[in-house]
Design a protein around this motif. Structure first.
Motif, PDB file in Angstrom:
ATOM      1  N   ARG A 137       0.817  -1.217   0.000  1.00 31.46           N
ATOM      2  CA  ARG A 137       0.000   0.000   0.000  1.00 31.46           C
ATOM      3  C   ARG A 137       0.852   1.268   0.000  1.00 31.46           C
ATOM      4  O   ARG A 137       0.588   2.213  -0.733  1.00 31.46           O
ATOM      5  CB  ARG A 137      -0.922  -0.031   1.214  1.00 31.46           C
ATOM      6  CG  ARG A 137      -2.017   1.004   1.207  1.00 31.46           C
ATOM      7  CD  ARG A 137      -2.931   0.774   2.412  1.00 31.46           C
ATOM      8  NE  ARG A 137      -4.007   1.727   2.477  1.00 31.46           N
ATOM      9  CZ  ARG A 137      -5.153   1.622   1.819  1.00 31.46           C
ATOM     10  NH1 ARG A 137      -5.347   0.583   1.015  1.00 31.46           N
ATOM     11  NH2 ARG A 137      -6.096   2.533   1.940  1.00 31.46           N
ATOM     12  N   ARG A 138       1.883   1.302   0.831  1.00 34.75           N
ATOM     13  CA  ARG A 138       2.737   2.494   0.902  1.00 34.75           C
ATOM     14  C   ARG A 138       3.512   2.684  -0.399  1.00 34.75           C
ATOM     15  O   ARG A 138       3.702   3.814  -0.854  1.00 34.75           O
ATOM     16  CB  ARG A 138       3.695   2.392   2.086  1.00 34.75           C
ATOM     17  CG  ARG A 138       3.014   2.559   3.425  1.00 34.75           C
ATOM     18  CD  ARG A 138       4.001   2.375   4.573  1.00 34.75           C
ATOM     19  NE  ARG A 138       5.059   3.356   4.562  1.00 34.75           N
ATOM     20  CZ  ARG A 138       4.983   4.563   5.127  1.00 34.75           C
ATOM     21  NH1 ARG A 138       3.879   4.920   5.763  1.00 34.75           N
ATOM     22  NH2 ARG A 138       5.988   5.411   5.084  1.00 34.75           N
ATOM     23  N   ALA A 139       3.957   1.591  -1.004  1.00 33.86           N
ATOM     24  CA  ALA A 139       4.674   1.706  -2.275  1.00 33.86           C
ATOM     25  C   ALA A 139       3.752   2.253  -3.364  1.00 33.86           C
ATOM     26  O   ALA A 139       4.177   3.065  -4.204  1.00 33.86           O
ATOM     27  CB  ALA A 139       5.231   0.356  -2.684  1.00 33.86           C
ATOM     28  N   LYS A 140       2.490   1.837  -3.356  1.00 31.25           N
ATOM     29  CA  LYS A 140       1.535   2.355  -4.342  1.00 31.25           C
ATOM     30  C   LYS A 140       1.307   3.856  -4.139  1.00 31.25           C
ATOM     31  O   LYS A 140       1.197   4.606  -5.113  1.00 31.25           O
ATOM     32  CB  LYS A 140       0.218   1.604  -4.235  1.00 31.25           C
ATOM     33  CG  LYS A 140       0.295   0.143  -4.670  1.00 31.25           C
ATOM     34  CD  LYS A 140      -1.039  -0.554  -4.475  1.00 31.25           C
ATOM     35  CE  LYS A 140      -0.947  -2.011  -4.896  1.00 31.25           C
ATOM     36  NZ  LYS A 140      -2.234  -2.740  -4.660  1.00 31.25           N
ATOM     37  N   LEU A 141       1.227   4.273  -2.886  1.00 28.75           N
ATOM     38  CA  LEU A 141       1.042   5.686  -2.615  1.00 28.75           C
ATOM     39  C   LEU A 141       2.283   6.473  -3.035  1.00 28.75           C
ATOM     40  O   LEU A 141       2.175   7.597  -3.551  1.00 28.75           O
ATOM     41  CB  LEU A 141       0.740   5.905  -1.138  1.00 28.75           C
ATOM     42  CG  LEU A 141       0.293   7.317  -0.725  1.00 28.75           C
ATOM     43  CD1 LEU A 141      -0.879   7.791  -1.568  1.00 28.75           C
ATOM     44  CD2 LEU A 141      -0.069   7.341   0.754  1.00 28.75           C
ATOM     45  N   ASP A 195       4.232   5.679  -5.515  1.00 28.91           N
ATOM     46  CA  ASP A 195       4.145   5.786  -6.976  1.00 28.91           C
ATOM     47  C   ASP A 195       3.197   6.915  -7.371  1.00 28.91           C
ATOM     48  O   ASP A 195       3.473   7.688  -8.300  1.00 28.91           O
ATOM     49  CB  ASP A 195       3.641   4.463  -7.570  1.00 28.91           C
ATOM     50  CG  ASP A 195       4.662   3.338  -7.433  1.00 28.91           C
ATOM     51  OD1 ASP A 195       5.862   3.646  -7.231  1.00 28.91           O
ATOM     52  OD2 ASP A 195       4.256   2.167  -7.512  1.00 28.91           O
ATOM     53  N   ALA A 196       2.057   7.001  -6.665  1.00 27.58           N
ATOM     54  CA  ALA A 196       1.095   8.064  -6.967  1.00 27.58           C
ATOM     55  C   ALA A 196       1.668   9.437  -6.663  1.00 27.58           C
ATOM     56  O   ALA A 196       1.404  10.407  -7.382  1.00 27.58           O
ATOM     57  CB  ALA A 196      -0.192   7.832  -6.177  1.00 27.58           C
ATOM     58  N   LEU A 197       2.466   9.533  -5.616  1.00 29.64           N
ATOM     59  CA  LEU A 197       3.083  10.818  -5.273  1.00 29.64           C
ATOM     60  C   LEU A 197       4.061  11.266  -6.355  1.00 29.64           C
ATOM     61  O   LEU A 197       4.134  12.454  -6.695  1.00 29.64           O
ATOM     62  CB  LEU A 197       3.805  10.692  -3.929  1.00 29.64           C
ATOM     63  CG  LEU A 197       2.925  10.650  -2.682  1.00 29.64           C
ATOM     64  CD1 LEU A 197       3.733  10.198  -1.464  1.00 29.64           C
ATOM     65  CD2 LEU A 197       2.312  12.026  -2.413  1.00 29.64           C
TER      66      LEU A 197
END
Length: 849
Positions: free
Chosen positions: A777-781, A783-785
């Protein structure tokens, strides 16, 4: 500024001269934590701070700064030098210097201070001035005061705390020490029950009875065993310490370097050597009734009368004392805030009782019963002796399938951190009727915690920790520490959760209920900014119970009603277990099976997932709404203004990343404008506010101000005016490099790997608890950042002020004349928060993808 003007010196030259005189490398400690080689780090330090200086005058002649008048700088430098020479001159010794050699003269000690607190509080403190040689840092491997205060604050069987708790006199005991230049101080603090306040002489006698016991043990075998266990505790903590935050570690080490020599900067006071027999005997000999300062805080002394000028930092106010005082008493005024307090000698009858207690004479308990026992701690059965690491396993949690098992068990073996420790969570989901009874839930946990505090205190000393907390769907028990003895503690705690022990709870219930009532009453003394946040949570959380209702329920609660609550709690349960860390899969499965067996024996039926309690979130309708409230106390002069913009269920979508970037860009400019430039209030802050959990979590943005000078309508207008300028004046003015730096800092934070076993556990438990089961989840966020652009942040800033908005205005007594004033925002007034909340829709659940 006034002092500088009186001396004929300008402020800025004086500040520059002060810096040149005192900010020197030979007067500072420096800690650099870096992944670079040591030589490169040392070169960095030299380049930034320069070569070390040893000249106590500041390194010799200093060139006048280019933008400062030479004459003004020279005058300021002379003033600073004169002040430095005065400070370095040998002054008269402190009255307590050289203390501890016996009875002190009456003009020094013993005496008592009496203070009336604003909030509901009953405390008693005893302070013992001691010779400076007993300070913690004087002997880093054998800190005498560390040992003595450790025993005074012990909570196990035979301790001072256990004795006072058994008599219903106290709810907490703590102890500590401070080493000053000329003397040291050992302190004991006791939080009293109403009965303890009535029988405060007994409480004071118990302290000296415990000191008498310690003195009698002296340097004997039992004392040496207690020291050996303290040394073992410190050694295990040192050997298996978790990696800390670099900035926090640097601050800690820099402070320690002022106390310990360079060789002991890290281990001083943390690794113990031989038992300091002579020092312990000398310390206990000095801790007598003739050398004590007693300080008591209680509303029983006087009615509160606040000072004329209030300040947000005031925590205590004392009323004018009665006209007649005992001989030798004084009325004094605290110089900074101008409050009055009373100092009086300890009355002869009480002093005689304390002296008798210090000789080892025990005062009977209530009704003439024998006093509870006082003795040194028994051997600790929770110390881990098996510290080997298990075989490496899969670090990501996996659902464990068990035959005919109703429980849900997740497990991961994680040994990469090299710590023989584990974390276990036991989540008991229960019906909404039990979760919503927040008063009985809190009382039960408080009583349970106090019941377990004494029996399981040795586990805490052995590196094990636990907590029981209320969850939106039930109760969560967390246990962590050395994996060898963790299962023993876990099962003991699970048994206590599942069974009702009325006999053990009976003597503890009323003190805890009364303390809970006082804590709830403290709500009515809250500052206006805290009240604004409280009202906002009431508006946004439909199941939240107001403090008034909680207080009414706490006043009406009985031991029987608490027993009935527990019966409702255990009637239908669902067990979720998460085991993580240095536990083999087979061992974890055995733990989960044993927990399920005990839960099944205690409950009547399992609880389907559809019947779990939840935490709905109010969906704010489009437009602007405003709740206006008066202060809850006559003492609160400040006003609070809170604006909240609801943005919806953002999850890890691009909108959430854009929001985080916007808040990062806005944080410093908003503070600089509203706090520093406009000086609207003491407290100015903004951030994201989240309600709910997981994919259904609702995000919003808030801005909060606490002000002594401005009423909420004016604060509201100032916030609105500023936020309208943000898209162009703040975000639009950023360069590409500035934007990339701010965004990059967020990306780095979310890509940072787990530093400790506790962090790794926490992230995985959050995914299980929120039912996302998304370990990335944190890695996906992150990427979005990385994909967020300056234009997107600017567009979000422009849309922010049109989002559904709630404003909460809490008026301080200074600003009641403006109550009802139009803030110019066009918001709709909320006449009743209860009616408004009931009329709103709630956000629905977001289905798992």
């Amino acid at each position: 500024a006034e002092a500088a003007a009186a001396a004929g010196v300008e402020v800025r030259p004086a500040l520059l001269a002060y810096r040149e005189r005192f900010y020197r490398t030979d007067a500072m400690t420096l800690v650099l934590i870096s992944s670079k080689p040591l030589d490169a780090t040392e070169q960095l330090a030299t380049r930034i701070f320069g070569a070390p200086t040893t000249d106590s005058t500041g390194g010799g002649a200093t060139a006048t700064p280019a933008d400062v008048d030479p004459a003004a700088f020279a005058a300021a430098a002379r003033l600073v030098q004169s002040a430095a020479e005065m400070a370095e001159a040998e002054g008269p010794p402190h009255p307590w210097a050289g203390c501890g050699a016996g009875e002190l003269v009456a003009s020094q000690l013993p005496f008592e201070l009496r203070v009336v607190p604003i909030k509901e509080r009953r405390t008693c403190r005893l302070a013992f001035p001691l010779p400076s040689r007993l300070s913690q840092h004087r002997d880093s491997r054998a800190p005498v005061l560390d040992y003595v205060t450790h025993l005074l604050a012990h909570e196990g069987e035979g301790s001072l705390y256990a004795c006072l708790q058994a008599e219903g006199l106290a709810t907490a005991v703590s102890a500590g020490a401070e080493g000053l230049r000329d003397f040291a101080i050992a302190q004991v603090r006791i939080d009293l029950t109403p009965l303890g306040e009535e029988r405060v002489e007994v409480v004071l006698c118990r302290v000296f009875e415990y000191l008498a016991m310690l003195a009698e043990e002296g340097a004997g075998a039992a004392a040496r065993e207690a020291w050996a266990e303290l040394a073992m505790e410190r050694a295990l903590r040192w050997r298996f310490a978790e990696r800390g935050d670099a900035a926090a570690e640097a601050r800690s080490w820099a402070a320690r370097m002022h106390v310990y020599s360079p060789q002991l900067a890290l281990s001083g006071g943390r690794l113990l050597g031989g038992f300091p027999a002579e020092g312990v005997v000398a310390c206990l000999e000095a801790m007598r009734p003739g050398g004590v300062l007693i300080s008591r805080e209680s509303k029983a002394f006087q009615a509160v009368s606040p000072p004329e000028e209030d300040d947000e930092a005031d925590s205590v106010c004392v009323v004018p004392l009665p006209p007649s005082l005992p001989p030798g008493s004084q009325r004094l005024t605290e110089p900074y805030y101008g409050v009055q307090y009373e100092r009086r000698p300890i009355a002869s009858p009480l002093r005689e009782k304390l002296q008798a207690a210090r000789r080892g004479e025990r005062m009977p308990a209530a009704g003439g019963a024998p006093a509870p026992p006082l003795h040194l701690p028994a051997p600790n059965p929770f110390f881990a002796t098996e510290l080997e690491m298990k075989e490496e396993g899969e670090p990501q949690p996996a659902l464990q399938a068990g035959e005919a098992s109703d429980a849900v068990h997740w497990h991961a073996t994680e040994v990469a951190f090299g710590r023989p420790k584990a974390h276990v969570v036991l989540h008991l989901a229960c019906p909404a009727e039990a979760v919503s009874d927040v008063t009985h839930m809190n009382l039960w946990m408080a009583v349970l915690d106090e019941h377990l505090a004494t029996a399981l205190y040795p586990a805490a000393l052995a590196g094990l920790s636990w907590s029981v907390s209320r969850h939106t769907s039930g109760v969560v028990l967390r246990v962590s520490g050395f994996s060898h003895k963790l299962p023993r503690l876990l099962l003991t705690l699970a048994d206590q959760l599942l069974r009702w022990d009325g006999a053990a709870y009976a003597p503890r219930f009323e003190p805890r209920r009364e303390k809970h009532v006082r804590e709830l009453q403290g709500h009515f003394k809250q500052t206006s900014d805290r009240l604004a946040l409280y009202y906002l949570h009431l508006l946004l959380e439909p199941t939240r119970l107001p403090k008034e209702a909680q207080l009414e329920a706490a006043r009406a609660a009985t031991l029987d009603s608490l027993a009935a609550f527990h019966a409702r709690f255990v009637r239908r349960l669902k067990l979720l277990v998460f085991t993580y860390g240095n536990l083999a899969a087979a061992d974890a499965a055995a733990i989960a099976a044993e927990l399920e067996s005990r839960v099944s024996a205690a409950r009547e039926a399992t609880l389907p997932r559809s019947d779990w309690a939840d935490s709905p979130v109010t969906q704010v309708r489009a437009g602007a709404w405003r709740l206006t409230m008066r202060p809850l106390s006559a003492e609160e002069k400040n006003s609070g203004c809170l604006l909240y913009y609801q943005l919806g269920q953002l999850d890890v979508r691009p909108e959430r990343a854009q929001l985080l970037v916007l808040l990062r860009l806005l944080q410093q400019p908003l503070f600089a404008e509203l706090r520093t430039k406009q000086q609207l209030g003491y407290v100015v802050r903004s951030d994201e506010m989240r309600h709910g959990s997981g994919r259904s979590c609702v995000s919003g943005v808030y801005v909060l101000i606490l002000s002594k000078d401005f009423a909420p309508p004016q604060l509201q207008r100032s916030i609105d005016d500023y936020l309208r300028t943000v898209p162009e004046a703040v975000i639009g003015a950023l360069t590409a490099d500035e934007f990339q730096t701010a965004r990059g800092a967020l990306v780095t934070r979310f890509r940072e790997p787990d530093r400790t076993l506790a962090e790794a556990f926490s992230r995985r438990w959050t995914a299980i608890e929120e039912e996302t089961y998304d370990w990335a989840r944190r890695a996906k966020l992150a990427d979005a950042l990385e994909a967020v652009t300056l234009e997107q942040a600017q567009a979000l800033a422009a849309r922010l002020t049109s989002a559904p908005r709630l404003a909460v205005h809490v008026f301080g007594n200074n600003h009641l004349a403006a109550f009802g004033e139009n803030d110019g925002s066009g918001s709709v007034a909320i006449d009743s928060w209860e009616a408004w909340r009931a009329a709103q829709d709630v956000w629905g659940d977001v289905e798992l993808q």
